[in-house]
Design an enzyme around this catalytic site. Structure first.
Site, mmCIF file in Angstrom:
data_model
loop_
_atom_site.group_PDB
_atom_site.id
_atom_site.type_symbol
_atom_site.label_atom_id
_atom_site.label_comp_id
_atom_site.label_asym_id
_atom_site.label_seq_id
_atom_site.Cartn_x
_atom_site.Cartn_y
_atom_site.Cartn_z
ATOM 1 N N CYS A 91 0.794 -1.231 0.000
ATOM 2 C CA CYS A 91 0.000 0.000 0.000
ATOM 3 C C CYS A 91 0.828 1.282 0.000
ATOM 4 C CB CYS A 91 -0.929 0.026 1.211
ATOM 5 S SG CYS A 91 -2.148 -1.293 1.207
ATOM 6 N N HIS A 357 -8.707 4.158 -1.909
ATOM 7 C CA HIS A 357 -7.307 3.748 -1.734
ATOM 8 C C HIS A 357 -6.874 2.909 -2.937
ATOM 9 C CE1 HIS A 357 -3.694 2.074 -0.162
ATOM 10 N NE2 HIS A 357 -4.194 1.164 0.656
ATOM 11 N N CYS A 387 0.539 2.665 6.500
ATOM 12 C CA CYS A 387 0.823 1.323 6.992
ATOM 13 C C CYS A 387 0.984 0.408 5.782
ATOM 14 C CB CYS A 387 -0.293 0.826 7.904
ATOM 15 S SG CYS A 387 -1.945 0.817 7.153
ATOM 16 N N GLY A 389 1.251 -3.824 4.245
ATOM 17 C CA GLY A 389 1.089 -5.250 4.429
ATOM 18 C C GLY A 389 2.392 -5.946 4.790
#
Length: 402
Positions: A91, A357, A387, A389
């Site tokens: 991300c 997103h 943040c 993964g």
């Protein structure tokens, strides 16, 4: 000393990442090419001055495969000497691309780069690339790897965030995004997506839902309770044995929306600006990446922020505005709680809950939004963080050029 400056930022609108979304019929290469065209045309850019195009893409298969960044260079008519590379740090890929571009410029090896990302989530579904981290049973069991939604619920349980807390945060994200859209706060950055006949397909973020309230959100069912009960809760609790159970508070309304989109920032040295006559909008003051515990997975925004502030020689009080990706409501709630950041300085125009997103592009979109808001309000410093993964965090500090 060489510095890395941001000269411009462009992004597409975010379209619903479903078959009825306005950008579903637009291939990801078209989204990315639109960004490159806009950067070139409105800056009258001699693309031969660019060294590279660095683009994040989290699911680089099918239409998004085969190094989509280099494909976009060719399709957009940039100089043949411009290279292109696709990267994947989940991300945070869009922000990672920006940081990589800044590092190249700071080293003195590159003079100018376009960095950002692209993701067509309606055409290339999330997770369709597989991967051992989430698909290999031995790795999943050995390292207690759980779906991100379960990780978000684990954060909420461990740190005491209720369903009401999450829904209240999400409702405020929708309210802020509605105001930002009504006041055209994204206008400088947005480039409308058009079809081959020149008809506008989408010129604003499609996921904004005016009138969304905490009460309306409270009626939605938890999204991850079923898979949690199917075994992932038990797997998480093997690692977090001090918890009696996991409270499932996240749902479609307080989690990030699946969308399509692309973005790019023009990053270069002082000499590049002098050659082109372009005035820098901001400089990249510091950037950092960090690994974190992979089961709870989504807590990396906190230590990444602490690390980047240390690198920059700054305190939290030195940052005027924060963009923290709203992957799930628990992430910014944890951020504000652990770092003491007031909500009045964080995601002031809403976030991914209300706006979407598009995985590989989000970090660049957050950066562009941050630059626009610093300029709109006359503030000086901003911090973007996501943040990631697998248990990671990325953060970058931008300083506006007056």
């Amino acid at each position: 000393m060489t510095q890395a400056f941001v000269y411009d930022a462009v992004r597409t609108p975010r379209g619903r990442g479903k078959s009825d979304g306005s950008l579903h019929d637009v291939q990801p290469i078209q989204l990315l090419t639109s960004v490159l065209h806009e950067l070139k045309n409105r800056n009258q850019l001699d693309t031969a001055l660019l060294d590279d195009i660095i683009m994040g893409c989290v699911t680089p298969i099918g239409e998004q495969g085969a190094d989509i960044a280099r494909t976009a260079v060719i399709e957009a008519g940039y100089a043949e000497t411009v290279a292109g590379v696709q990267l994947n740090r989940f991300c945070s890929s869009g922000l990672e691309a920006i940081n990589m571009a800044a590092a190249y410029v700071l080293s003195g090896q590159f003079e100018a780069v376009v960095a950002g990302g692209v993701e067509s989530m309606s055409r290339v579904p999330i997770g369709s690339d597989g991967g051992a981290l989430f698909m290999n049973p031995q790795i999943v069991a050995r390292h207690n790897i759980i779906p991100q939604g379960i990780s978000a619920d684990l954060i909420a349980t461990k740190y005491g965030f209720s369903r009401a807390d999450a829904d209240a945060f999400a409702a405020e994200s929708y309210r802020r995004a509605t105001i930002a859209q009504q006041e055209n706060r994204f206008g400088r950055t947005l480039v409308a997506i058009k079809d081959e006949l020149g008809t506008t397909l989408l010129d604003r973020d499609e996921g904004v839902r005016p009138g969304t309230t905490a009460e309306s959100l409270s009626k939605l069912k938890p999204a991850f309770e079923a898979i949690g009960k199917a075994g992932f809760d038990a797997l998480a609790l093997l690692k977090y044995a001090d918890l009696a159970q996991i409270n499932h508070i996240h749902h479609a309304g307080n989690s990030s929306q699946i969308v399509d989109g692309a973005a790019g920032l023009l990053i270069g040295s002082k000499e590049f600006g002098e050659k082109t006559g372009l005035k820098p909008r901001a400089r990249i003051r510091a950037f950092a990446v960090i690994g974190t515990e992979p089961t709870i997975m989504l807590t990396g925004v906190v230590p990444a922020t602490q690390k980047v502030l240390k690198k920059a020689g700054m305190q939290l009080s030195d940052i005027d505005l924060f963009e923290v990706n709203e992957a799930f409501a628990a992430v910014p709630l944890l951020y504000m709680d652990q770092l003491g950041v007031d909500h009045s300085r964080l995601n002031v125009n809403g976030g991914a809950i209300a706006l979407g997103h598009p995985l590989g592009a989000t970090g660049a979109i957050l950066s562009a939004t941050l630059l626009d808001e610093l300029e709109r309000t006359g503030r000086q410093t901003g911090l973007a963080t996501l943040c990631v993964g697998g248990g990671m965090g990325v953060a970058t500090v931008f300083e506006r050029i007056n």
